[in-house]
Design a protein around this motif. Structure first.
Motif, PDB file in Angstrom:
ATOM      1  N   TRP A  31       0.740  -0.992   0.000  1.00 53.98           N
ATOM      2  CA  TRP A  31       0.105   0.187   0.331  1.00 53.98           C
ATOM      3  C   TRP A  31       0.694   1.038   0.169  1.00 53.98           C
ATOM      4  O   TRP A  31       0.761   1.985   0.501  1.00 53.98           O
ATOM      5  N   PRO A  75      -4.381   6.170  -3.034  1.00 49.97           N
ATOM      6  CA  PRO A  75      -4.507   5.565  -3.250  1.00 49.97           C
ATOM      7  C   PRO A  75      -5.095   5.264  -4.731  1.00 49.97           C
ATOM      8  O   PRO A  75      -5.428   4.528  -5.469  1.00 49.97           O
ATOM      9  N   LEU A  80      -2.616   3.383  -5.972  1.00 54.84           N
ATOM     10  CA  LEU A  80      -2.483   2.160  -6.503  1.00 54.84           C
ATOM     11  C   LEU A  80      -3.486   1.157  -6.648  1.00 54.84           C
ATOM     12  O   LEU A  80      -2.958  -0.418  -7.216  1.00 54.84           O
ATOM     13  N   ARG A 118      -7.460  -7.165  -3.951  1.00 56.02           N
ATOM     14  CA  ARG A 118      -7.407  -6.639  -2.405  1.00 56.02           C
ATOM     15  C   ARG A 118      -7.561  -6.881  -1.684  1.00 56.02           C
ATOM     16  O   ARG A 118      -8.444  -8.198  -1.309  1.00 56.02           O
ATOM     17  N   TYR A 143      -7.373  -0.393   3.402  1.00 55.05           N
ATOM     18  CA  TYR A 143      -7.384  -1.531   2.063  1.00 55.05           C
ATOM     19  C   TYR A 143      -5.413  -1.687   1.898  1.00 55.05           C
ATOM     20  O   TYR A 143      -4.982  -0.244   1.828  1.00 55.05           O
ATOM     21  N   ALA A 144      -4.872  -2.585   1.603  1.00 57.63           N
ATOM     22  CA  ALA A 144      -4.135  -2.504   0.415  1.00 57.63           C
ATOM     23  C   ALA A 144      -4.375  -3.888  -0.604  1.00 57.63           C
ATOM     24  O   ALA A 144      -5.774  -4.603  -0.308  1.00 57.63           O
ATOM     25  N   TYR A 145      -3.305  -4.400  -1.341  1.00 55.77           N
ATOM     26  CA  TYR A 145      -3.386  -5.457  -1.881  1.00 55.77           C
ATOM     27  C   TYR A 145      -2.281  -6.123  -1.653  1.00 55.77           C
ATOM     28  O   TYR A 145      -0.831  -5.959  -1.186  1.00 55.77           O
ATOM     29  N   THR A 171       5.143  -0.322   2.367  1.00 60.46           N
ATOM     30  CA  THR A 171       4.320   0.892   3.148  1.00 60.46           C
ATOM     31  C   THR A 171       5.056   2.146   2.647  1.00 60.46           C
ATOM     32  O   THR A 171       5.797   2.401   2.006  1.00 60.46           O
TER      33      THR A 171
END
Ligand SMILES: Cc1cc2nc3c(=O)[nH]c(=O)nc-3n(C[C@H](O)[C@H](O)[C@H](O)COP(=O)(O)OP(=O)(O)OC[C@H]3O[C@@H](n4cnc5c(N)ncnc54)[C@H](O)[C@@H]3O)c2cc1C
Length: 357
Positions: free
Chosen positions: A89, A93, A96, A112, A131-133, A236
């Motif tokens: 992440w 956004p 990303l 996701r 959220y992240a991937y 990050t």
């Protein structure tokens, strides 16, 4: 008769080329100025991935190399890839999402993950984004051990590894390269592969070949060993961190690390403080040391692999992301050297392209 091939450099690229060549029956001699195992290689963050800023052809090459890592992982005794997956992440956004959408469309296993999912994957994260991937198929290695395992694998197939032997220049006979001049004298071969990382430019230059490289520095902090705090790779904003097989938390401002600019200790302390703020259980883990590595990077940022100037007897293999790319480059270089077949995935990455002159 087996082809006699010299590989100059025993980092992850030279080691992989040597292993693929020796396994295919070539008579291989690896020549290394220092301790076998490489320079950039031993200071690498060692993330195996096809993530980050890719044009599609470069993605395809990296994706293929991830597949080849699975084979190398199986076939090279003592080598162990940790297929731990990566959580990312590290972009705003919108960027990303665009990055994830493009990679998903190309077939990358990126999905996701919401907060609960993130904590299921990494229960010790203290700063959890909305959220992240997650890419389950990404992995990591201990890079020096991996290069040494490939060299040992090459030796098991008859290769010779000469450590502490400096190649001073490439030996030419007419228009061909016929071997190398070392501090111990000349060694002749049918083919000479320059896989000397940041030392490649100077060596190629000795045979009149220009290949423009940069070697940007990258600082990483290394904690003392701890019990398992992280399961995978964490990317990050301003902090990439992973835990090694030995239990060390290794961190950079990103995977490639930043220029220490004369403040290496201070930067390492800052990075370690960020790790402690991010990972539950790391508060009591001390910083141990820091490393600054120099990434061999062809001037346009992509790999340079092939026969420069179509010169008989000469092959070059220099790249950034070499930990990811080593198995594919080893396999493709071996096929081109032994059978004259160039893999189409290498098409954009010939060392003669104008951006490297
Ligand atoms: C901080 C950092 C983080 C990184 N993170 C990642 C990552 O997460 N994922 C990834 O895929 N890649 C990463 N990389 C890049 C990757 O580590 C390199 O692309 C790779 O290690 C290059 O391997 P190499 O074998 O070409 O070079 P090296 O490991 O430098 O090996 C070249 C060898 O050639 C020898 N040599 C040079 N000149 C001569 C000579 N004249 N005679 C004899 N021997 C010679 C040197 O002594 C050296 O051992 C990172 C790199 C750094 C520095």
């Amino acid at each position: 008769m087996a082809k006699r091939i010299i590989v100059v450099g025993s980092g992850i690229i030279g080691a992989s080329i040597a292993w693929h060549l020796a396994k295919a029956g070539a008579e291989v001699t690896v020549i290394e100025a220092g301790e076998p195992g490489g320079l950039a290689t031993r200071t690498s963050w060692a993330w195996i991935n096809a993530s980050w800023g890719n044009p599609e052809p470069y993605f395809r090459l990296r994706e293929r190399s991830m597949l080849e890592w699975r084979k190398v992982d199986r076939d090279v005794p003592g080598l162990s890839v940790n297929w731990c997956g990566g959580l990312i992440w590290d972009l705003p956004p919108r960027e990303l999402d665009a990055f994830a959408a493009a990679h998903a469309q190309w077939g990358y296993g990126i999905r996701r993950a919401g907060r609960d999912d993130i904590l299921r994957i990494e229960p010790n994260l203290k700063q959890v984004p909305d959220y992240a991937y997650h890419v389950a198929e990404e992995g990591m290695i201990e890079p020096l051990a991996a290069a040494q395992a490939m060299l040992a694998g090459a030796q098991a197939h008859g290769a010779q590894v000469l450590g502490h032997t400096h190649v001073k220049w490439l030996v030419e006979e007419g228009s061909r390269v016929a071997g190398v001049m070392t501090n111990e004298g000349a060694i002749h071969a049918d083919e000479t592969v320059v896989a000397a990382g940041g030392g490649s430019q100077q060596l190629l230059d000795s045979a009149g070949v220009t290949l423009k490289l940069t070697t940007p520095p990258g600082l990483l902090s290394h904690s003392k060993p701890a019990g398992e705090l992280l399961r995978g790779l964490i990317m990050t904003p301003g902090l990439h961190v992973r835990q090694t097989a030995e239990g060390r938390l290794v961190a950079g401002t990103d995977f490639a690390g930043a220029d220490p600019m004369g403040k290496a200790q201070e930067m390492a302390q800052d990075l370690h403080a960020k790790v402690q703020a991010m990972v539950k259980g790391a508060e009591a883990v001390e910083l141990d040391f820091h490393t600054t590595g120099y990434r061999p990077t062809p001037a346009d940022g992509f790999s340079a692999v092939g026969r420069p100037q179509d010169r008989g007897g000469l092959y070059a293999a220099v790249t950034h992301s070499g930990v990811t790319l080593a198995p594919a480059i080893g396999l493709f270089a071996s096929a081109e050297l032994l059978d004259g077949e160039r893999d189409p995935l290498l098409a954009p990455y010939h060392p003669d392209r104008p951006s490297l002159k």
